[in-house]
Design an enzyme around this catalytic site. Sequence first.
Site, PDB file in Angstrom:
ATOM      1  N   CYS A 132       0.829  -1.209   0.000  1.00  0.00           N
ATOM      2  CA  CYS A 132       0.000   0.000   0.000  1.00  0.00           C
ATOM      3  C   CYS A 132       0.866   1.263   0.000  1.00  0.00           C
ATOM      4  O   CYS A 132       1.634   1.495   0.937  1.00  0.00           O
ATOM      5  CB  CYS A 132      -0.899  -0.049   1.236  1.00  0.00           C
ATOM      6  SG  CYS A 132      -1.769   1.482   1.570  1.00  0.00           S
TER       7      CYS A 132
ATOM      8  N   CYS B 264       0.278   3.630   2.990  1.00  0.00           N
ATOM      9  CA  CYS B 264       0.824   2.999   4.203  1.00  0.00           C
ATOM     10  C   CYS B 264       2.335   3.206   4.272  1.00  0.00           C
ATOM     11  O   CYS B 264       2.881   3.530   5.335  1.00  0.00           O
ATOM     12  CB  CYS B 264       0.527   1.503   4.219  1.00  0.00           C
ATOM     13  SG  CYS B 264      -1.223   1.089   4.233  1.00  0.00           S
TER      14      CYS B 264
END
Length: 106
Positions: free
Chosen positions: A33, A36
């Site tokens: 991600c 993230c």
Amino acid sequence: MMVQIIKDMDELKTFLKAAGSKLVVVEFSAKWCGPCQKICPLVHAMSLQYRNVMFANVDVDDSRVTLFSRLKRAFCCNGSGIVSKPIFEFCGADAQKLEAKIRELM
């Protein structure tokens, strides 16, 4: 204090119980991600700055924390030690929003 890596529900429950009445920030993330990856080092920096707050990370792909696996890129602040009742959560990589909420809830 650093960010504690949580691998399963037992570890999460133990972590929350140990927090007592302290504010807890749990980062739910995934290695693939982009947001993230962007916010992870910022959360680690916050864990060093806000020593009265407990920080944890749950990799939603590697962990067995099924209760929150739907919360990819979400943060959950929980000062009550109760897993099912987060007091704040959001998705994305807005470190300023997270830090503002931490300051508000401390």
